[in-house]
Motif scaffolding. Structure first.
Motif, PDB file in Angstrom:
ATOM      1  N   MET A  46      38.220  12.461  12.543  1.00 18.99           N
ATOM      2  CA  MET A  46      39.308  12.535  11.566  1.00 18.99           C
ATOM      3  C   MET A  46      39.355  11.270  10.719  1.00 18.99           C
ATOM      4  O   MET A  46      39.611  11.333   9.509  1.00 18.99           O
ATOM      5  CB  MET A  46      40.651  12.769  12.262  1.00 18.99           C
ATOM      6  N   ALA A  47      39.099  10.126  11.324  1.00 17.19           N
ATOM      7  CA  ALA A  47      39.125   8.868  10.580  1.00 17.19           C
ATOM      8  C   ALA A  47      37.989   8.803   9.564  1.00 17.19           C
ATOM      9  O   ALA A  47      38.198   8.388   8.418  1.00 17.19           O
ATOM     10  CB  ALA A  47      39.061   7.684  11.544  1.00 17.19           C
ATOM     11  N   GLN A  48      36.784   9.203   9.963  1.00 22.23           N
ATOM     12  CA  GLN A  48      35.654   9.133   9.039  1.00 22.23           C
ATOM     13  C   GLN A  48      35.863  10.038   7.827  1.00 22.23           C
ATOM     14  O   GLN A  48      35.617   9.632   6.690  1.00 22.23           O
ATOM     15  CB  GLN A  48      34.345   9.479   9.748  1.00 22.23           C
ATOM     16  N   ILE A  49      36.331  11.266   8.060  1.00 20.62           N
ATOM     17  CA  ILE A  49      36.523  12.209   6.961  1.00 20.62           C
ATOM     18  C   ILE A  49      37.814  11.908   6.205  1.00 20.62           C
ATOM     19  O   ILE A  49      37.817  11.796   4.975  1.00 20.62           O
ATOM     20  CB  ILE A  49      36.532  13.664   7.475  1.00 20.62           C
ATOM     21  N   GLY A  50      38.909  11.809   6.930  1.00 16.14           N
ATOM     22  CA  GLY A  50      40.219  11.772   6.297  1.00 16.14           C
ATOM     23  C   GLY A  50      40.717  10.424   5.862  1.00 16.14           C
ATOM     24  O   GLY A  50      41.598  10.329   5.012  1.00 16.14           O
ATOM     25  N   LEU A  51      40.164   9.355   6.405  1.00 14.15           N
ATOM     26  CA  LEU A  51      40.625   8.007   6.065  1.00 14.15           C
ATOM     27  C   LEU A  51      39.532   7.217   5.341  1.00 14.15           C
ATOM     28  O   LEU A  51      39.751   6.705   4.255  1.00 14.15           O
ATOM     29  CB  LEU A  51      41.064   7.262   7.333  1.00 14.15           C
ATOM     30  N   VAL A  52      38.341   7.150   5.932  1.00 10.05           N
ATOM     31  CA  VAL A  52      37.284   6.318   5.357  1.00 10.05           C
ATOM     32  C   VAL A  52      36.762   6.913   4.055  1.00 10.05           C
ATOM     33  O   VAL A  52      36.659   6.206   3.046  1.00 10.05           O
ATOM     34  CB  VAL A  52      36.150   6.079   6.372  1.00 10.05           C
ATOM     35  N   LYS A  68      46.159  -2.224  -0.615  1.00  8.49           N
ATOM     36  CA  LYS A  68      44.897  -1.914   0.071  1.00  8.49           C
ATOM     37  C   LYS A  68      45.105  -1.334   1.463  1.00  8.49           C
ATOM     38  O   LYS A  68      44.192  -1.303   2.271  1.00  8.49           O
ATOM     39  CB  LYS A  68      43.971  -3.124   0.110  1.00  8.49           C
ATOM     40  N   LYS A  69      46.302  -0.878   1.772  1.00  8.63           N
ATOM     41  CA  LYS A  69      46.587  -0.213   3.048  1.00  8.63           C
ATOM     42  C   LYS A  69      46.735   1.274   2.768  1.00  8.63           C
ATOM     43  O   LYS A  69      47.497   1.690   1.901  1.00  8.63           O
ATOM     44  CB  LYS A  69      47.867  -0.767   3.671  1.00  8.63           C
ATOM     45  N   LEU A  70      45.970   2.077   3.518  1.00 13.29           N
ATOM     46  CA  LEU A  70      45.973   3.526   3.360  1.00 13.29           C
ATOM     47  C   LEU A  70      46.583   4.156   4.609  1.00 13.29           C
ATOM     48  O   LEU A  70      46.197   3.819   5.730  1.00 13.29           O
ATOM     49  CB  LEU A  70      44.540   4.022   3.156  1.00 13.29           C
ATOM     50  N   HIS A  71      47.529   5.040   4.399  1.00 13.03           N
ATOM     51  CA  HIS A  71      48.182   5.756   5.495  1.00 13.03           C
ATOM     52  C   HIS A  71      48.092   7.246   5.174  1.00 13.03           C
ATOM     53  O   HIS A  71      48.444   7.663   4.067  1.00 13.03           O
ATOM     54  CB  HIS A  71      49.636   5.313   5.628  1.00 13.03           C
ATOM     55  N   CYS A  72      47.593   8.042   6.141  1.00  9.22           N
ATOM     56  CA  CYS A  72      47.348   9.468   5.911  1.00  9.22           C
ATOM     57  C   CYS A  72      47.870  10.327   7.046  1.00  9.22           C
ATOM     58  O   CYS A  72      47.873   9.909   8.207  1.00  9.22           O
ATOM     59  CB  CYS A  72      45.842   9.748   5.837  1.00  9.22           C
ATOM     60  N   LYS A  73      48.265  11.545   6.699  1.00  8.76           N
ATOM     61  CA  LYS A  73      48.469  12.604   7.684  1.00  8.76           C
ATOM     62  C   LYS A  73      47.124  13.300   7.819  1.00  8.76           C
ATOM     63  O   LYS A  73      46.449  13.544   6.809  1.00  8.76           O
ATOM     64  CB  LYS A  73      49.492  13.619   7.198  1.00  8.76           C
ATOM     65  N   VAL A  74      46.727  13.617   9.037  1.00  5.30           N
ATOM     66  CA  VAL A  74      45.449  14.290   9.266  1.00  5.30           C
ATOM     67  C   VAL A  74      45.635  15.462  10.211  1.00  5.30           C
ATOM     68  O   VAL A  74      46.513  15.445  11.081  1.00  5.30           O
ATOM     69  CB  VAL A  74      44.371  13.338   9.826  1.00  5.30           C
ATOM     70  N   GLU A  75      44.785  16.454  10.014  1.00  3.92           N
ATOM     71  CA  GLU A  75      44.810  17.639  10.868  1.00  3.92           C
ATOM     72  C   GLU A  75      43.379  18.133  11.029  1.00  3.92           C
ATOM     73  O   GLU A  75      42.614  18.143  10.065  1.00  3.92           O
ATOM     74  CB  GLU A  75      45.670  18.705  10.199  1.00  3.92           C
ATOM     75  N   MET A  76      43.029  18.528  12.238  1.00 12.18           N
ATOM     76  CA  MET A  76      41.716  19.096  12.521  1.00 12.18           C
ATOM     77  C   MET A  76      41.908  20.517  13.023  1.00 12.18           C
ATOM     78  O   MET A  76      42.730  20.754  13.909  1.00 12.18           O
ATOM     79  CB  MET A  76      40.990  18.268  13.594  1.00 12.18           C
ATOM     80  N   LYS A  77      41.126  21.445  12.425  1.00 10.25           N
ATOM     81  CA  LYS A  77      41.171  22.848  12.845  1.00 10.25           C
ATOM     82  C   LYS A  77      39.788  23.294  13.293  1.00 10.25           C
ATOM     83  O   LYS A  77      38.775  22.815  12.784  1.00 10.25           O
ATOM     84  CB  LYS A  77      41.625  23.739  11.688  1.00 10.25           C
ATOM     85  N   ASN A  78      39.776  24.236  14.241  1.00 11.94           N
ATOM     86  CA  ASN A  78      38.510  24.833  14.646  1.00 11.94           C
ATOM     87  C   ASN A  78      38.179  25.993  13.700  1.00 11.94           C
ATOM     88  O   ASN A  78      38.931  26.285  12.769  1.00 11.94           O
ATOM     89  CB  ASN A  78      38.544  25.261  16.118  1.00 11.94           C
ATOM     90  N   GLU A  79      37.058  26.676  13.939  1.00 14.50           N
ATOM     91  CA  GLU A  79      36.641  27.753  13.037  1.00 14.50           C
ATOM     92  C   GLU A  79      37.594  28.941  13.046  1.00 14.50           C
ATOM     93  O   GLU A  79      37.655  29.697  12.078  1.00 14.50           O
ATOM     94  CB  GLU A  79      35.226  28.205  13.369  1.00 14.50           C
ATOM     95  N   ALA A  80      38.360  29.089  14.116  1.00  6.51           N
ATOM     96  CA  ALA A  80      39.346  30.169  14.188  1.00  6.51           C
ATOM     97  C   ALA A  80      40.610  29.826  13.388  1.00  6.51           C
ATOM     98  O   ALA A  80      41.495  30.668  13.245  1.00  6.51           O
ATOM     99  CB  ALA A  80      39.713  30.453  15.648  1.00  6.51           C
TER     100      ALA A  80
END
Length: 149
Positions: free
Chosen positions: A63-69, A118-130
């Motif tokens: 989630m960090a690599q995709i959604g934050l970095v 320079k501070k980034l704050h995000c909401k993140v969510e991970m879903k499976n294929e279903a």
């Protein structure tokens, strides 16, 4: 502004610690990307014996690599396009709802809450294929820039 491929090329990771297969969308408000957990990844050999499950720390890292970095690299283009940017994870608050097994493909969606000083704050969510939410929460990081040369 950088395109999706340029952002992926700027990620400071490589296999076996790269957890981004594809960056689907990215703009000033968030990012969406996918990753498939290869069943041969080394950590599955011991987590858990005979019943492998993706460790929560790896789900958080994905989630960090995709959604934050990726988002931080994109947003840093607004700061200084001549600089090389890195995003350092500073805090996490993640809830885990379902396991992710070897071979599963997940989609990560992040939504920028704020990006200032320079501070980034995000909401993140991970879903499976279903389409089931497997984990969600918030991530924060600092964007650091290093001049090229």
């Amino acid at each position: 502004m950088m395109n999706k491929q340029e952002i992926l090329e700027k990620l400071p990771y490589s296999v076996p610690f790269l957890f981004v297969d594809e960056l689907l969308t990215i703009d000033e408000n968030g990012a969406t990307g996918t990753y498939t957990f290869n069943k041969d990844l080394d950590f599955y050999k011991g987590h858990f014996k005979d019943h492998p499950v993706t460790p929560g720390v790896i789900l958080t890292e994905t989630m960090a690599q995709i959604g934050l970095v990726c988002l931080g690299i994109y947003l840093s283009g607004y700061i200084d396009s001549a600089a090389s940017s890195h995003v350092m994870l500073t805090s996490t608050a993640i809830d885990f709802m379902k396991p992710v097994f070897p071979g599963e493909k997940v989609t990560v969606v992040s939504e920028k809450v704020y990006f200032r000083f320079k501070k980034l704050h995000c909401k993140v969510e991970m879903k499976n294929e279903a389409g089931d939410v497997v984990c969600k929460g918030t991530l924060s990081g600092m964007v650091t820039t290093k001049l090229n040369g």
